[in-house]
Design an enzyme around this catalytic site. Sequence first.
Site, PDB file in Angstrom:
ATOM      1  N   ARG A   6       0.865  -1.171   0.000  1.00 35.45           N
ATOM      2  CA  ARG A   6       0.000   0.000   0.000  1.00 35.45           C
ATOM      3  C   ARG A   6       0.905   1.225   0.000  1.00 35.45           C
ATOM      4  NH1 ARG A   6      -5.023  -0.325   3.621  1.00 35.45           N
ATOM      5  NH2 ARG A   6      -6.150   1.552   3.042  1.00 35.45           N
ATOM      6  N   ASP A  42       1.166   5.541  -0.115  1.00 33.14           N
ATOM      7  CA  ASP A  42       0.423   6.792   0.093  1.00 33.14           C
ATOM      8  C   ASP A  42       0.483   7.688  -1.138  1.00 33.14           C
ATOM      9  OD1 ASP A  42      -0.477   6.376   2.695  1.00 33.14           O
ATOM     10  OD2 ASP A  42       1.386   7.109   3.591  1.00 33.14           O
ATOM     11  N   ARG A  87       8.736   6.382   6.003  1.00 33.69           N
ATOM     12  CA  ARG A  87       8.954   7.835   6.023  1.00 33.69           C
ATOM     13  C   ARG A  87       9.211   8.347   7.433  1.00 33.69           C
ATOM     14  NH1 ARG A  87       3.571   9.269   3.380  1.00 33.69           N
ATOM     15  NH2 ARG A  87       4.124  11.365   4.057  1.00 33.69           N
TER      16      ARG A  87
END
Lengths: 279, 279
Positions: free
Chosen positions: A52, A54, A213
Amino acid sequence: MVRQRYRLDFGYEGTAFSGSQRQPGLRTVQGVLEEALARLAGEPVRVALAGRTDAGVHAVGQVASFDLCWRHDEATLARALQAWLPEDVVVYRVARMPAGFHARRGAVDREYRYRIWQGEQPPLFLRRFVWRFAGLLDLRAMQEAAQFFLGSHDFRSFAGHGLGGPKATTPRVRTITMAEWHLLSPVVEPVGTGAQIVEFRVRANGFLPQMVRTMVSALVRVGTGAAEPSWISELLERCDRRAAPPPAPPGGLVLWRVRYPEDIALATPASRADEESRG
Amino acid sequence: MVRQRYRLDFGYEGTAFSGSQRQPGLRTVQGVLEEALARLAGEPVRVALAGRTDAGVHAVGQVASFDLCWRHDEATLARALQAWLPEDVVVYRVARMPAGFHARRGAVDREYRYRIWQGEQPPLFLRRFVWRFAGLLDLRAMQEAAQFFLGSHDFRSFAGHGLGGPKATTPRVRTITMAEWHLLSPVVEPVGTGAQIVEFRVRANGFLPQMVRTMVSALVRVGTGAAEPSWISELLERCDRRAAPPPAPPGGLVLWRVRYPEDIALATPASRADEESRG
C-alpha cells in the site's frame, strides 16, 4: 476461455495519484488498473496489491494479482494493458499463476528506498523523486542509528493512520532484515560540487502506514546531530507515535521490490548478484 | 538604484515548453523568464539566452543575460526570481557582470548530452528525459562514427529549420571539440538485466537547429548496423539535409553547459577535474 489467476509486476510515478488503494472519486493506482482490466475483460475485475503506497509515493516493484478470462498469451496481455493504462504507470511483466497466488498475502518481504537530495543545486529532473534536505547530514551516525531497526520490534512509534496513536494498544511487530544508507551519484543532472543523493534501503516482512517515512525522518534527526543514534532504540521502546517526528515527504519514497517464495527459491547465485546490483 | 547587467545560470524541464525562444501565445522559456523578471522590475525586461532549445528539449546549463534595476544582492535576486518562476524552471546562480557580457554572443562553446534508454524495462521516472530505443546498438561502431564529427565541418546535412534544405547554399561551419559515447547506470530506477542508458556528449563552438538530434539519429543508424561509421563522413560532405535521417526525439536532449572566457580562465586544475566528473 478459462478464468485464470495472473501476477502483474508494474511501476508508477505516485505524483498524480491519491495513493494506491481505491477510493471513490479519486485517482488511485488500484482504480486506474481495475479500470484498464475491466476494459480488457468486459467485466469488473478486482485486484490485490502487494504494497500500500500513500499519495505521492512511487513504485517500481509493485505487484498485483487478479483473475481474468483472456484468450491470448501473457505478452499480449502486457501490451494490451499498457495500452489502456496512463503514462505514469508502466507494465513490466505479466505471468499466469496458480489459483492460490495472492500479491499481498503471499509476499515474503518488501523493500523500499528513500532518496534525500543533498545537492548544492536544487533538483530539476528528479524533483518529484527526492526530498531536498538543505542541512548537512552525518551519514555515519545515520548508518549507526539504522542498525537499531534491525530485527523484530513493535513499530507503533513509527505508524501513522491511527495505528500508533495513544489509543493504539495492539502490538505492531515487524521484522527488519535490511536497513542501510547508500550514496548515489544521480548522473542524469548535476548536483553541484561535493553533493549527492543519500538513499535509505529498508527491507521487512511488512510495513505499517507511513513507517518508512517516519523511520527516515527519525534517522535524519540523528544525521543533523539533534539526537544520538541510540535515540532510535528509545523511540522503539516507547510504542507511542507522539515520540517520533512527523514522516518525511512522500516524493522521496519508492516501493522497490516485493519478493515471493518462488522468487527467492528460483534465484541462482548469478541472478542474486544481479539483483544486488539492480539499483 | 542603478541598471546593471546580470548573468543567470538556470535549468528547465522542456516537456511543457514550446521551446526556449519567445513566441506569441505559447509557453516558452524566454517568455516565463521575462515575465518573472518584469514582475520583479516593474517594467519589461528582455533576456538573451546562450542556447536555443526546441520544444521538449531540457537544460541544466542554460545561461541568460539581462539588465535590471535591483536594490538587493544577487542571492536575494536568485531567491525572488525562483519564487516567481514555475516549478519546471530552477535558478542555479545569479551574478552581476560587466555591461559587455552577452549570454549568446559571449559564449565560447556549448555542451549537449543525449540519453538513449536501452533498458529491458520501459523507463518510468526518466521517461521524459530519454529516448527509448528497443533495438541493439553497437556502441563501439557509434564511438568510431562519432570521431568523424570532430574538427570543423559544414553541418548543412544536419541542420533543420530550412538551414540545410536544397536551397541552403550558405556554408554552416561549426567546430566540434568533443563527440563521445558514455554508459550511464541511472540508479534512480531499475533498467533490467544487462540494460543501461547510453549517452552522447558533444561540445562545439555552436550548433545549428536540430543538429545534435540529427547527429544522434545518424549515429544510431550506424549503431544498428544499417550504415558504416564512415557514412558520417559522406553525410558531412553531401551538405544536403535530405541525406541524413530525421532528428532523434527531443526528450533525450539536455543543454548541459555553456562556457565563457572567464569560466575557462578561472578553472583551476582541481575544478576542471571536478567538471569532468560532473556528470
